[in-house]
Enzyme design. Structure first.
Site, PDB file in Angstrom:
ATOM      1  N   LYS A   1      49.324  58.088  44.559  1.00 52.26           N
ATOM      2  CA  LYS A   1      48.278  58.910  45.169  1.00 52.26           C
ATOM      3  C   LYS A   1      48.725  60.364  45.182  1.00 52.26           C
ATOM      4  O   LYS A   1      49.921  60.657  45.102  1.00 52.26           O
ATOM      5  CB  LYS A   1      48.013  58.431  46.591  1.00 52.26           C
ATOM      6  CG  LYS A   1      47.442  57.006  46.624  1.00 52.26           C
ATOM      7  CD  LYS A   1      46.657  56.746  47.879  1.00 52.26           C
ATOM      8  CE  LYS A   1      46.032  55.371  47.888  1.00 52.26           C
ATOM      9  NZ  LYS A   1      44.853  55.244  47.027  1.00 52.26           N
TER      10      LYS A   1
ATOM     11  N   LYS B   1      34.837  46.785  36.489  1.00 51.68           N
ATOM     12  CA  LYS B   1      34.705  48.026  35.719  1.00 51.68           C
ATOM     13  C   LYS B   1      34.498  47.680  34.252  1.00 51.68           C
ATOM     14  O   LYS B   1      35.300  46.941  33.672  1.00 51.68           O
ATOM     15  CB  LYS B   1      35.984  48.879  35.846  1.00 51.68           C
ATOM     16  CG  LYS B   1      36.210  49.486  37.227  1.00 51.68           C
ATOM     17  CD  LYS B   1      37.483  50.328  37.203  1.00 51.68           C
ATOM     18  CE  LYS B   1      37.885  50.784  38.599  1.00 51.68           C
ATOM     19  NZ  LYS B   1      37.033  51.807  39.182  1.00 51.68           N
TER      20      LYS B   1
ATOM     21  N   HIS C   1      37.939  44.854  42.361  1.00 50.96           N
ATOM     22  CA  HIS C   1      36.848  45.662  41.790  1.00 50.96           C
ATOM     23  C   HIS C   1      37.180  46.207  40.399  1.00 50.96           C
ATOM     24  O   HIS C   1      36.294  46.572  39.651  1.00 50.96           O
ATOM     25  CB  HIS C   1      36.392  46.765  42.758  1.00 50.96           C
ATOM     26  CG  HIS C   1      37.260  47.985  42.785  1.00 50.96           C
ATOM     27  ND1 HIS C   1      38.464  48.024  43.450  1.00 50.96           N
ATOM     28  CD2 HIS C   1      37.104  49.217  42.233  1.00 50.96           C
ATOM     29  CE1 HIS C   1      38.999  49.223  43.300  1.00 50.96           C
ATOM     30  NE2 HIS C   1      38.205  49.961  42.574  1.00 50.96           N
TER      31      HIS C   1
ATOM     32  N   LYS D   1      40.549  41.916  47.360  1.00 43.68           N
ATOM     33  CA  LYS D   1      42.010  42.021  47.300  1.00 43.68           C
ATOM     34  C   LYS D   1      42.487  43.081  48.292  1.00 43.68           C
ATOM     35  O   LYS D   1      41.713  43.974  48.614  1.00 43.68           O
ATOM     36  CB  LYS D   1      42.473  42.309  45.871  1.00 43.68           C
ATOM     37  CG  LYS D   1      42.133  43.722  45.319  1.00 43.68           C
ATOM     38  CD  LYS D   1      43.205  44.719  45.460  1.00 43.68           C
ATOM     39  CE  LYS D   1      42.710  45.908  46.161  1.00 43.68           C
ATOM     40  NZ  LYS D   1      43.500  47.012  46.508  1.00 43.68           N
TER      41      LYS D   1
ATOM     42  N   HIS E   1      45.237  45.207  40.689  1.00 43.08           N
ATOM     43  CA  HIS E   1      44.628  46.048  39.650  1.00 43.08           C
ATOM     44  C   HIS E   1      45.511  46.170  38.395  1.00 43.08           C
ATOM     45  O   HIS E   1      45.062  45.927  37.274  1.00 43.08           O
ATOM     46  CB  HIS E   1      44.357  47.463  40.182  1.00 43.08           C
ATOM     47  CG  HIS E   1      43.440  47.518  41.368  1.00 43.08           C
ATOM     48  ND1 HIS E   1      42.459  46.595  41.603  1.00 43.08           N
ATOM     49  CD2 HIS E   1      43.350  48.414  42.383  1.00 43.08           C
ATOM     50  CE1 HIS E   1      41.810  46.920  42.710  1.00 43.08           C
ATOM     51  NE2 HIS E   1      42.328  48.011  43.211  1.00 43.08           N
TER      52      HIS E   1
ATOM     53  N   LYS F   1      43.161  62.248  38.305  1.00 48.61           N
ATOM     54  CA  LYS F   1      42.729  60.851  38.293  1.00 48.61           C
ATOM     55  C   LYS F   1      42.712  60.394  36.839  1.00 48.61           C
ATOM     56  O   LYS F   1      41.999  60.954  36.007  1.00 48.61           O
ATOM     57  CB  LYS F   1      41.316  60.766  38.893  1.00 48.61           C
ATOM     58  CG  LYS F   1      40.649  59.409  38.742  1.00 48.61           C
ATOM     59  CD  LYS F   1      41.036  58.461  39.837  1.00 48.61           C
ATOM     60  CE  LYS F   1      40.343  57.128  39.722  1.00 48.61           C
ATOM     61  NZ  LYS F   1      40.910  56.128  40.623  1.00 48.61           N
TER      62      LYS F   1
ATOM     63  N   ASP G   1      48.788  47.683  47.309  1.00 50.65           N
ATOM     64  CA  ASP G   1      47.404  48.125  47.177  1.00 50.65           C
ATOM     65  C   ASP G   1      46.963  48.143  45.715  1.00 50.65           C
ATOM     66  O   ASP G   1      45.827  47.785  45.393  1.00 50.65           O
ATOM     67  CB  ASP G   1      47.298  49.538  47.781  1.00 50.65           C
ATOM     68  CG  ASP G   1      45.873  50.048  47.881  1.00 50.65           C
ATOM     69  OD1 ASP G   1      44.993  49.263  48.241  1.00 50.65           O
ATOM     70  OD2 ASP G   1      45.658  51.248  47.620  1.00 50.65           O
TER      71      ASP G   1
ATOM     72  N   GLU H   1      46.139  58.749  40.763  1.00 48.82           N
ATOM     73  CA  GLU H   1      45.009  59.170  41.591  1.00 48.82           C
ATOM     74  C   GLU H   1      45.273  60.565  42.118  1.00 48.82           C
ATOM     75  O   GLU H   1      46.391  60.868  42.542  1.00 48.82           O
ATOM     76  CB  GLU H   1      44.829  58.229  42.777  1.00 48.82           C
ATOM     77  CG  GLU H   1      44.457  56.812  42.374  1.00 48.82           C
ATOM     78  CD  GLU H   1      44.107  55.982  43.600  1.00 48.82           C
ATOM     79  OE1 GLU H   1      43.009  56.179  44.139  1.00 48.82           O
ATOM     80  OE2 GLU H   1      44.940  55.169  44.016  1.00 48.82           O
TER      81      GLU H   1
HETATM   82  C1  BG6 Z   1      41.417  50.257  45.907  1.00 47.18           C
HETATM   83  C2  BG6 Z   1      42.556  50.742  46.745  1.00 47.18           C
HETATM   84  O1  BG6 Z   1      41.518  48.881  45.693  1.00 47.18           O
HETATM   85  O2  BG6 Z   1      41.441  50.938  44.652  1.00 47.18           O
HETATM   86  C3  BG6 Z   1      42.492  52.260  46.918  1.00 47.18           C
HETATM   87  O3  BG6 Z   1      42.522  50.110  48.014  1.00 47.18           O
HETATM   88  C4  BG6 Z   1      42.444  52.935  45.570  1.00 47.18           C
HETATM   89  O4  BG6 Z   1      43.611  52.734  47.655  1.00 47.18           O
HETATM   90  C5  BG6 Z   1      41.321  52.350  44.756  1.00 47.18           C
HETATM   91  O5  BG6 Z   1      42.225  54.323  45.774  1.00 47.18           O
HETATM   92  C6  BG6 Z   1      41.289  52.913  43.351  1.00 47.18           C
HETATM   93  O6  BG6 Z   1      40.129  52.470  42.746  1.00 47.18           O
HETATM   94  P1  BG6 Z   1      39.371  53.327  41.662  1.00 47.18           P
HETATM   95  O7  BG6 Z   1      38.160  52.525  41.343  1.00 47.18           O
HETATM   96  O8  BG6 Z   1      39.061  54.666  42.302  1.00 47.18           O
HETATM   97  O9  BG6 Z   1      40.311  53.484  40.531  1.00 47.18           O
END
Ligand code: BG6
Length: 310
Positions: A184, A37, A33, A3, A95, A189, A90, A71
């Site tokens: 961000k 998780k 991704h 993605k 997500h 986090k 993004d 984040e």
């Molecule tokens: C990615 C984004 O898909 O996910 C990033 O491109 C982002 O910008 C990241 O930081 C966050 O993933 P995670 O696994 O750190 O929560």
């Protein structure tokens, strides 16, 4: 293919068209991704394995839901990608929307039925009626800081923070506002789903609504907020917080490892359908068009803060 697939509905359709000229649909794996998780998959399995919890998840009991992906990191040298994408595309399109779908989808087993149900849940989300889209979405950028990153335009209007509101037609969740936010360079986090229940009808002093927090990243865990009476003749309450860390026990693979392994075995349950990706763009396109307008406010926030005060 990872993605985001394209940058809006049209580009997503074009990419899909080109892909299907070379591959059969079942040879294409769209990867998010977050779906690799364990903690994110657990949103669904918590519901499946806990009928008591599942019974609480309905609109007559819930006041609102917050889905937060905050984040602490910035863009980590990825200006070439991020400047043209921004946080909204993004993070939200895949997500955050997938987390909402896992929370509201119908519980069903079997890879394809599962994907069907997840897609359906996603398609049920819609933008609440509003006079202007500014009532539904807000964007921010950390500064000073972002515009000073290498590869970023000095007058960049790329968002690094987004907050927005959605509703769903899914009957059990109808009328429950979903507030999504991500950014961000924030304080910490943390990826979290907070379900806030309706206030008790008879309220004593100090009482506050029940809440369930599912914290997927950061200090992963679950927290249930109850109220308990304090001593004395008058009903006065204090919060009672039940909490336990969520830890992966067993074969805990990193998300891409797990997803690639499943792709090798042709297991598609945790890969996106093209139609899911498409549905998410369709829902969010009006908001991203709005965010791109020069007249739409871009609120600045200090790096390390909780986001724009607005
Ligand atoms: C990615 C984004 O898909 O996910 C990033 O491109 C982002 O910008 C990241 O930081 C966050 O993933 P995670 O696994 O750190 O929560």
């Amino acid at each position: 293919m990872e993605k985001p697939v394209g940058h809006d509905l049209q580009s997503c359709e074009e990419i899909h068209q080109e892909l299907t000229e070379c591959f059969h649909e079942e040879e294409i794996y769209f990867l998010d991704h977050y779906l690799g998780k364990e903690a994110v998959r657990n949103i669904y399995y918590l519901r499946l394995a806990n009928p008591v919890l599942e019974r609480l998840l309905k609109n007559t009991l819930i006041h609102h839901v917050e889905v937060t992906a905050s984040e602490a990191a910035g863009i980590e040298g990825r200006a070439g990608y991020f400047e043209h994408v921004g946080t909204f595309r993004d993070m939200v399109q895949s997500h955050l929307m997938q987390m909402c779908a896992l929370l509201t989808m119908r519980i069903i087993e079997g890879d394809e039925s599962f994907r069907e149900s997840r897609q359906h849940a996603l398609e049920e989300f819609y933008l609440p009626p509003a006079n202007t889209l500014d009532e539904l979405v807000l964007q921010g950028q950390y500064g000073p800081g972002y515009r000073e990153e290498e590869g970023v335009a000095r007058d960049s209007r790329t968002n690094t923070y987004v907050c927005m509101k959605l509703l769903t037609r899914t009957s059990r969740w109808q009328g429950v506002p979903f507030v999504l936010r991500t950014g961000k360079c924030l304080q910490k986090k943390e990826t979290r789903i907070s379900i806030q229940f309706q206030s008790p009808t008879i309220v004593g002093r100090g009482s506050s609504p029940n809440r369930l927090d599912i914290i997927l990243q950061g200090e992963a865990g679950m927290r249930v907020y109850l109220q308990t009476k304090m001593g004395g003749t008058e009903p006065q309450f204090r919060p009672l917080i039940l909490e336990d860390p969520l830890v992966c026990v067993g074969d805990c693979l990193p998300e891409h490892g797990l997803l690639l392994l499943e792709a090798v075995h042709g297991k598609r349950q945790w890969f996106l359908r093209y139609t899911e990706t498409r549905a998410a763009w369709k829902l969010l396109d009006p908001l991203q068009t709005h965010l791109a307008l020069p007249s739409t406010p871009l609120h600045m926030y200090a790096a390390g803060s909780g986001g724009p005060k607005e």
